[in-house]
Design a protein around this motif. Sequence first.
Motif, PDB file in Angstrom:
ATOM      1  N   LEU A 539       0.680  -1.396   0.004  1.00 23.48           N
ATOM      2  CA  LEU A 539      -0.029   0.001   0.049  1.00 23.48           C
ATOM      3  C   LEU A 539       0.839   1.107  -0.151  1.00 23.48           C
ATOM      4  CD1 LEU A 539      -2.804  -1.190   2.664  1.00 23.48           C
ATOM      5  CD2 LEU A 539      -3.141  -0.397   0.121  1.00 23.48           C
ATOM      6  N   GLY A 540       2.135   0.952   0.275  1.00 20.37           N
ATOM      7  CA  GLY A 540       3.113   2.309   0.009  1.00 20.37           C
ATOM      8  C   GLY A 540       3.115   3.079   1.353  1.00 20.37           C
ATOM      9  N   LEU A 541       2.886   2.373   2.569  1.00 23.50           N
ATOM     10  CA  LEU A 541       2.639   3.214   3.694  1.00 23.50           C
ATOM     11  C   LEU A 541       4.135   3.701   4.255  1.00 23.50           C
ATOM     12  CD1 LEU A 541       0.229   1.090   6.018  1.00 23.50           C
ATOM     13  CD2 LEU A 541       0.036   3.279   4.654  1.00 23.50           C
ATOM     14  N   ALA A 542       4.375   4.808   4.694  1.00 29.49           N
ATOM     15  CA  ALA A 542       5.752   5.337   5.235  1.00 29.49           C
ATOM     16  C   ALA A 542       6.168   4.751   6.610  1.00 29.49           C
ATOM     17  CB  ALA A 542       5.608   6.810   5.189  1.00 29.49           C
ATOM     18  N   ARG A 543       5.275   4.303   7.403  1.00 26.35           N
ATOM     19  CA  ARG A 543       5.880   3.965   8.687  1.00 26.35           C
ATOM     20  C   ARG A 543       4.652   2.615   9.018  1.00 26.35           C
ATOM     21  NH1 ARG A 543       4.695   5.616  14.129  1.00 26.35           N
ATOM     22  NH2 ARG A 543       6.611   6.019  15.437  1.00 26.35           N
ATOM     23  N   LEU A 544       5.392   1.876  10.010  1.00 30.61           N
ATOM     24  CA  LEU A 544       4.633   0.895  10.600  1.00 30.61           C
ATOM     25  C   LEU A 544       5.339   0.749  11.774  1.00 30.61           C
ATOM     26  CD1 LEU A 544       2.970  -2.325   9.286  1.00 30.61           C
ATOM     27  CD2 LEU A 544       4.423  -2.383  11.505  1.00 30.61           C
ATOM     28  N   SER A 545       4.276   0.974  12.895  1.00 29.35           N
ATOM     29  CA  SER A 545       4.757   0.863  14.344  1.00 29.35           C
ATOM     30  C   SER A 545       4.176  -0.424  15.089  1.00 29.35           C
ATOM     31  CB  SER A 545       4.348   1.993  15.492  1.00 29.35           C
ATOM     32  OG  SER A 545       4.632   1.865  16.692  1.00 29.35           O
ATOM     33  N   LEU A 546       5.543  -0.917  15.679  1.00 31.51           N
ATOM     34  CA  LEU A 546       5.036  -2.394  16.271  1.00 31.51           C
ATOM     35  C   LEU A 546       4.689  -2.065  18.043  1.00 31.51           C
ATOM     36  CD1 LEU A 546       7.576  -5.060  14.904  1.00 31.51           C
ATOM     37  CD2 LEU A 546       5.255  -4.296  14.302  1.00 31.51           C
ATOM     38  N   ALA A 547       4.490  -0.676  18.361  1.00 30.02           N
ATOM     39  CA  ALA A 547       4.239  -0.411  19.697  1.00 30.02           C
ATOM     40  C   ALA A 547       5.522  -0.397  20.437  1.00 30.02           C
ATOM     41  CB  ALA A 547       2.976  -1.061  20.221  1.00 30.02           C
ATOM     42  N   SER A 548       5.244   0.199  21.612  1.00 29.17           N
ATOM     43  CA  SER A 548       6.627   0.062  22.571  1.00 29.17           C
ATOM     44  C   SER A 548       6.770  -0.872  23.556  1.00 29.17           C
ATOM     45  CB  SER A 548       6.116   1.458  23.563  1.00 29.17           C
ATOM     46  OG  SER A 548       5.916   2.744  22.462  1.00 29.17           O
ATOM     47  N   VAL A 549       7.762  -0.956  24.097  1.00 26.09           N
ATOM     48  CA  VAL A 549       8.388  -1.752  25.104  1.00 26.09           C
ATOM     49  C   VAL A 549       8.819  -0.967  26.398  1.00 26.09           C
ATOM     50  CG1 VAL A 549      10.010  -3.820  25.875  1.00 26.09           C
ATOM     51  CG2 VAL A 549       9.108  -3.702  23.612  1.00 26.09           C
ATOM     52  N   PRO A 550       8.298  -1.352  27.503  1.00 29.17           N
ATOM     53  CA  PRO A 550       8.941  -0.508  28.718  1.00 29.17           C
ATOM     54  C   PRO A 550      10.447  -0.505  28.878  1.00 29.17           C
ATOM     55  CG  PRO A 550       7.035  -1.747  29.412  1.00 29.17           C
ATOM     56  CD  PRO A 550       7.370  -2.418  27.837  1.00 29.17           C
ATOM     57  N   ASP A 551      11.167   0.583  28.923  1.00 29.78           N
ATOM     58  CA  ASP A 551      12.601   0.751  29.532  1.00 29.78           C
ATOM     59  C   ASP A 551      12.552   1.497  30.627  1.00 29.78           C
ATOM     60  OD1 ASP A 551      15.120   1.363  28.946  1.00 29.78           O
ATOM     61  OD2 ASP A 551      14.967   2.524  27.674  1.00 29.78           O
ATOM     62  N   PHE A 552      13.355   0.663  31.667  1.00 31.12           N
ATOM     63  CA  PHE A 552      13.369   1.179  32.858  1.00 31.12           C
ATOM     64  C   PHE A 552      14.987   1.442  33.235  1.00 31.12           C
ATOM     65  CE2 PHE A 552       9.986  -2.231  34.013  1.00 31.12           C
ATOM     66  CZ  PHE A 552       9.157  -1.408  33.765  1.00 31.12           C
ATOM     67  N   SER A 553      15.642   1.697  32.082  1.00 33.15           N
ATOM     68  CA  SER A 553      17.044   1.705  32.217  1.00 33.15           C
ATOM     69  C   SER A 553      17.329   3.149  32.709  1.00 33.15           C
ATOM     70  CB  SER A 553      18.015   1.800  31.048  1.00 33.15           C
ATOM     71  OG  SER A 553      17.252   2.347  29.963  1.00 33.15           O
ATOM     72  N   ALA A 554      16.469   4.175  32.447  1.00 32.86           N
ATOM     73  CA  ALA A 554      16.740   5.521  32.918  1.00 32.86           C
ATOM     74  C   ALA A 554      16.228   5.829  34.422  1.00 32.86           C
ATOM     75  CB  ALA A 554      15.925   6.624  32.031  1.00 32.86           C
ATOM     76  N   LEU A 555      15.572   4.819  34.980  1.00 34.13           N
ATOM     77  CA  LEU A 555      15.228   4.764  36.464  1.00 34.13           C
ATOM     78  C   LEU A 555      16.659   4.825  37.339  1.00 34.13           C
ATOM     79  CD1 LEU A 555      11.899   2.876  36.186  1.00 34.13           C
ATOM     80  CD2 LEU A 555      12.337   5.543  36.347  1.00 34.13           C
ATOM     81  N   PRO A 556      16.375   5.141  38.668  1.00 34.32           N
ATOM     82  CA  PRO A 556      17.480   5.093  39.722  1.00 34.32           C
ATOM     83  C   PRO A 556      17.456   3.544  39.849  1.00 34.32           C
ATOM     84  CG  PRO A 556      16.098   6.932  40.421  1.00 34.32           C
ATOM     85  CD  PRO A 556      15.230   6.332  38.924  1.00 34.32           C
ATOM     86  N   LYS A 557      19.010   3.137  40.137  1.00 32.42           N
ATOM     87  CA  LYS A 557      19.233   1.701  40.242  1.00 32.42           C
ATOM     88  C   LYS A 557      18.326   0.896  41.155  1.00 32.42           C
ATOM     89  CE  LYS A 557      22.444   1.593  37.384  1.00 32.42           C
ATOM     90  NZ  LYS A 557      22.475   0.553  36.164  1.00 32.42           N
ATOM     91  N   PRO A 558      17.817   1.622  42.647  1.00 33.18           N
ATOM     92  CA  PRO A 558      17.079   0.951  43.286  1.00 33.18           C
ATOM     93  C   PRO A 558      15.794   0.734  42.850  1.00 33.18           C
ATOM     94  CG  PRO A 558      18.345   2.910  44.488  1.00 33.18           C
ATOM     95  CD  PRO A 558      18.544   3.047  43.211  1.00 33.18           C
ATOM     96  N   LEU A 559      15.267   1.658  42.271  1.00 40.34           N
ATOM     97  CA  LEU A 559      14.008   1.645  41.424  1.00 40.34           C
ATOM     98  C   LEU A 559      14.052   0.372  40.514  1.00 40.34           C
ATOM     99  CD1 LEU A 559      11.022   2.373  41.830  1.00 40.34           C
ATOM    100  CD2 LEU A 559      11.523   4.309  40.015  1.00 40.34           C
ATOM    101  N   GLN A 560      15.093   0.345  39.743  1.00 39.10           N
ATOM    102  CA  GLN A 560      15.094  -0.550  38.669  1.00 39.10           C
ATOM    103  C   GLN A 560      15.183  -2.233  39.263  1.00 39.10           C
ATOM    104  OE1 GLN A 560      18.194  -0.317  35.590  1.00 39.10           O
ATOM    105  NE2 GLN A 560      18.429   1.777  36.184  1.00 39.10           N
ATOM    106  N   HIS A 561      15.942  -2.203  40.630  1.00 38.60           N
ATOM    107  CA  HIS A 561      15.709  -3.281  41.479  1.00 38.60           C
ATOM    108  C   HIS A 561      14.374  -3.949  41.766  1.00 38.60           C
ATOM    109  CE1 HIS A 561      17.185  -6.892  43.660  1.00 38.60           C
ATOM    110  NE2 HIS A 561      16.647  -6.218  44.758  1.00 38.60           N
TER     111      HIS A 561
END
Length: 645
Positions: A539-561
């Motif tokens: 169909l010639g679409l420019a973009r297809l998103s497979l949605a998101s995956v949570p990313d906890f890497s930016a959180l403080p280490k205790p909260l990541q734990h």
Amino acid sequence: MSKSGAIAQIAAVDDRQQVNWRRLVLRAVLSLCASAGFLWLLSQRLAHIDLAELVRGFETVGFTNWLAALALTLLSFAAVGHYDAVMHRHFGSEIPAATARRAGICAIAVSQTLGLGLITGSILRWRMLPGLSLWMASRLAAAVALSFLLGWAFVTSLALCLMPEAPFRVPAAWVLAGLCLAGLVSTLAPQGRSLLPNGLTLSRLVVLAAIDTLAAAAALWALCPPGLELTFATLLPAFLLAFGAGLISGAPGGVGPFEITLLALLPDHPEPALLTAILAWRGCYYALPAVLAAAVAIRGARPEALPPKPSTAVIMRKLPQADLGLIWQGEHRLSMASHDAGLLLARTHHSLIGLFDPIARPKRAELGLCLAHLTNDAKSSSCLPALYKVSARPAVVARGLGHACLRIAREAVLTPGSYSLAGPKRAGLRRKLRQARAAGVSVTQPERIHDWPALEAIATAWAHAHGGERGFSMGRFCPDYLRHQRLYIAWQNYVPIGLVSFQLGANDWALDLIRYGSDLPDGTIHLLIQTAIDEAKALGLARLSLASVPDFSALPKPLQHVLGGASAQHQGLLRFKSAFAPDWQPRYLTAANHAALALAAVEIARAIHHPAPLPRYDCSAHDTGNADIEFASDRHTWHRQENKV
């Protein structure tokens, strides 16, 4: 509208909106009888008072005292008007704040003097606000009265606890603790599941109640004759208790209960001087505002020109970006900052959240306009503004305006035009596709669905296995919702075993639902999505998103734990989407400050994992077994049809 029509408007809307007029009449009769009884008691107590002494007391009140009392009365009624403005925000009314304040001041000034505040306040608000139904005016009057009672109870209990010579300090402490607990429960309750407004609204109401009652008490104190040696610290607790007694009694102006309570709580002060101050205060605080408010109410509402709002009709006909398709779930709304810039807005208990990128994402000026519009919307809703799952560009604009930002997810994005199964990056995907085909799995993108019960059974099994449907930024299974999407169904031995759906944008698709039952052949979902990718490329679409995956890497280490368990649950989703070798793009959460950011994160997580029932679609109410959904060949046009039996 006639009086009978007005009554019908309240009584016939629905069962929840019916007004028990017998109860109202009975309450009015009881209130009048109680008022008569209190007036008789007051007359007996004051029978020995010399009227000439009262007149001499009036003459001793100085001109500056009268001016001070009038200024304090004005301050009190300014707070009174804000009660209505706050409650209009709480109910989502589109009436301008200035109009709401003017109507509230008039309604309260007249109703507190005439008594029967619920009835008189409802009628006056209805008179002053032509766009408001009589039922909504009654609901608003009740909410304002209840909010003031709660605010008065908090302020009074606090004053009784703090003033050294105040009576009832122990009961007041218990009442204060109970009110704080109720406020805390309301703050922690999810959106739509609390009997009280959110914490921001409650705090505003308490502050307004404090300004209102303290200014009213100060006005009475300013009108005390010079010979009355009464400190404000002594007067305030007694005044607050007497004011509440008059309010709860429903007597016109609280006459009788107020005087008896105040005189009883101030036994060491001369009654003639106290009565002089009370009569002067009644003229300044009750009679004068009531006369002025009645004149304004008789004149009627003042028409105000409202600025035209940008229409969402064009946007709704052809969504410019696929993720805006979540609006068809009926849970959120589209708010336009201009004719070509806007946000999909979601509401939690304390936050108003712009979901996904704004419509005008390429334009920095339009992004700033969208964020300013969100901030104003949040303020008018007594909420905190936030952005959720936005790309780097809106996050940079928000940070430049002083917002706190946090990376919370990564979105898997494909470019269908350049997508190819060849190469080592997608070797695992090719293996999954071969496994699915070897198991006899086939995929269809149907023109018409004949077997909704089978698909609903798959969705129910998935929800049971995964702890329920997700919500907020994720779609939920419902035929009426899915008719706005492109649906792919996996089959094995002529039986549906899984499905995926995609939101449709002007030039992009976004993965939404993935539903499957038990014993799913390996590679089935991969085959479903690969089929969609192939069609998007054709169909010639420019973009297809497979949605998101949570990313906890930016959180403080205790909260990541702490979130380690949840992170482990997302590893499977990350591996699944990585098989398509997408471009991983960061997504951010932004809010006005770090405290608001943390609050928004907690409420969003709760809304995702414990969603409230959908307001627009009740899927269980649809007879899906006797309904088809026809899918037109165009990727944006679907039609609902009923089977003719």
